[in-house]
Design a protein around this motif. Structure first.
Motif, PDB file in Angstrom:
ATOM      1  N   VAL A   1      47.140  45.891  36.851  1.00 19.13           N
ATOM      2  CA  VAL A   1      47.113  47.030  36.009  1.00 19.13           C
ATOM      3  C   VAL A   1      45.981  48.020  36.379  1.00 19.13           C
ATOM      4  O   VAL A   1      45.975  49.405  36.663  1.00 19.13           O
ATOM      5  N   VAL A   2      44.813  47.485  36.842  1.00 21.25           N
ATOM      6  CA  VAL A   2      43.409  48.177  37.411  1.00 21.25           C
ATOM      7  C   VAL A   2      44.080  49.070  38.637  1.00 21.25           C
ATOM      8  O   VAL A   2      43.844  50.122  39.210  1.00 21.25           O
ATOM      9  N   ASP A   3      44.560  48.125  39.776  1.00 26.58           N
ATOM     10  CA  ASP A   3      45.222  48.676  40.777  1.00 26.58           C
ATOM     11  C   ASP A   3      46.295  49.814  40.680  1.00 26.58           C
ATOM     12  O   ASP A   3      46.287  50.711  41.326  1.00 26.58           O
ATOM     13  N   VAL A   4      47.315  49.603  39.628  1.00 27.69           N
ATOM     14  CA  VAL A   4      48.183  50.514  39.404  1.00 27.69           C
ATOM     15  C   VAL A   4      47.534  51.788  38.907  1.00 27.69           C
ATOM     16  O   VAL A   4      47.943  52.813  39.366  1.00 27.69           O
ATOM     17  N   ALA A   5      46.765  51.831  38.053  1.00 29.08           N
ATOM     18  CA  ALA A   5      46.047  52.758  37.514  1.00 29.08           C
ATOM     19  C   ALA A   5      45.224  53.810  38.756  1.00 29.08           C
ATOM     20  O   ALA A   5      45.425  55.051  38.747  1.00 29.08           O
ATOM     21  N   ARG A   6      44.557  53.080  39.470  1.00 32.71           N
ATOM     22  CA  ARG A   6      44.229  53.661  40.681  1.00 32.71           C
ATOM     23  C   ARG A   6      45.133  54.545  41.719  1.00 32.71           C
ATOM     24  O   ARG A   6      45.054  55.627  42.115  1.00 32.71           O
TER      25      ARG A   6
END
Length: 474
Positions: A440-445
């Motif tokens: 999810v953190v990677d998707v947000a970036r």
């Protein structure tokens, strides 16, 4: 045996190095390598906050495990539980009860969030890099909803599936009713950012009540940072302290904690500048302790004095309301003074999986606690010594110890339950962290990179030709 030990050390080293690469990239500034037996472990100046958040999340899990399965451990030492006149457990003593005093930990989460969200924008402000400040602030604000809401949405879907399968809770009559119930509960109790510091008690995981509070106070903090971004340091300091006092006087404890985290980040950066950004800000002090019982605090020596001194903005009609004032103050103190132990391998790993632990421990307990520890909170039925008498309380079925005969058996029952639940919760959190939280953190970036204006577009051609103007307004 040596080969197994070597493999274990290698895996342990890999996990510890992976922690600081994945956890809180916004806080990473100057890395500090520390040599271990196999590979170097890299720490950044605020790694101790990651460790503190990790330990706090584990204590929250221990708190909920105790409250839901071993309620006889909750009263102050020497105060009987429901007048059963059974000797107290040693873990009910002051300070020792900190191991399952998870309520103050939530307040520590909020102070750390205020610190983490403020750190990079304040660093750019102090460097007079207002372009960098705008980029940092807009990036944090853009990614914050995805970061906060993404993992709980996935976990609520998992709980929804468990309900449909009849594993937890009582399902609705039809699948459509269940789906509507889940959608309404998730929207109004998890995604609803207008509650400020009201406990919404989400039906599909009660422990997610802090998520809306995190969201709305993150946005409040961004507004405060933006408002104070171009004022002088002493003015910013004065206004920040004023806002903290104003929030406390209004009973807004969460707003106080977020803004206090901002103040601590300001102090951290100020000291880092003075000490060449490499010396530790906080020395070794004795950590402030807490052990406030949830009921009858006026029966506890010392706590009763603090309870009497609680400001009127925190009324006594609910025994857990006055504690929020003192927990807020203690949370700021703990964030100030705790560091060295929080940079250990264990604490850093807990920091990496902290959000996952907070999210998954509720469903894991709900799914397994009655099967492992028995039904929590049952009262004795009938009269002792007469036919039909049934002893109440929790029972650790797997070990055959009922934990209700005396304080020692109760302590054993509590400890044996942890033997089962700690590995289960940590394993589930590790899987959730790898497969949900970190993606999810990677998707947000990635979403931010796709949506944000790049450097070329932010600098229109001075000649002002049509193509550049179109790119600027796109």
């Amino acid at each position: 045996m040596a080969r197994i030990r070597s493999s274990s050390l290698s895996m342990y080293s890999f996990l510890s190095s992976y922690v600081t690469q994945k956890l809180n990239p916004d806080l990473a500034t100057t890395s500090q390598p520390q040599t271990t037996s196999s590979k170097s472990r890299r720490l950044h100046p605020t790694s101790y906050l990651d460790g503190l958040r990790g330990i706090a999340s584990v204590l929250v899990f221990l708190c909920h495990y105790t409250e839901e399965n071993h309620r006889y451990m909750l009263p102050t030492y020497g105060v009987p539980y429901e007048n059963d006149n059974v000797a107290s457990s040693p873990f009910q003593l002051p300070f020792l009860r900190l191991v399952f005093s998870g309520r103050p930990m939530v307040h520590i989460f909020f102070v750390i969030s205020g610190f983490a969200l403020s750190y990079k924008p304040l660093r750019e402000i102090r460097a007079r890099n207002f372009k960098g400040f705008h980029a940092a602030l807009s990036s944090s604000a853009f990614r914050r909803p995805i970061r906060l809401y993404g993992p709980p949405l996935v976990s609520s879907c998992i709980v929804f599936a468990m309900v449909c399968l009849g594993l937890v809770y009582k399902p609705q009559p039809t699948f459509r009713d269940q789906l509507e119930h889940w959608a309404s509960s998730t929207f109004y109790q998890v995604l609803w950012p207008w509650s400020w510091d009201t406990e919404l008690r989400p039906r599909y995981d009660l422990h997610l009540w802090t998520i809306p509070i995190e969201m709305c106070h993150s946005m409040l903090l961004f507004v405060v940072l933006l408002t104070l971004s171009r004022v002088r340091y002493h003015v910013r300091l004065f206004v920040t302290v004023f806002l903290m006092n104003y929030c406390l006087s209004c009973g807004r404890w969460a707003a106080f904690e977020f803004i206090a985290g901002m103040l601590l980040a300001e102090f951290h950066l100020k000291a880092a500048e003075r000490r060449q950004a490499q010396l530790k800000l906080y020395e070794h002090y004795d950590s402030p302790d807490a052990g406030w019982p949830n009921n009858k605090p006026d029966y506890t020596w010392g706590i009763n004095v603090l309870d009497a001194w609680t400001p009127s903005a925190f009324p006594h009609n609910d025994p857990t309301t006055p504690q929020k004032f003192w927990f807020a103050l203690c949370a700021v103190g703990v964030v100030c003074v705790a560091r060295e132990a929080l940079e250990s391998r264990f604490a850093q790993y807990c920091g990496r999986v902290s959000y996952a632990v907070y999210i998954v421990h509720g469903p894991v307990l709900e799914l397994l606690q009655t099967k492992i520890t028995g039904e929590p909170g049952r009262k004795s039925l009938g009269k002792y010594g007469y036919p039909g008498y049934k002893l109440g309380g929790a029972r650790l079925r797997a070990q055959g110890a009922d934990g209700r005969g005396d304080g020692g058996q109760r302590t054993l029952c509590w400890l044996l339950g942890l033997v089962f639940f700690v590995p289960l919760v940590m394993a589930a959190a590790d899987v959730f962290c790898r497969w949900v939280d970190e993606p999810v953190v990677d998707v947000a970036r990635r979403i931010e990179r796709r949506c944000a204006i790049d450097e070329f577009d932010r600098t229109p051609n001075p000649a002002g030709d049509a193509s550049d103007r179109d790119r600027w307004h796109a």
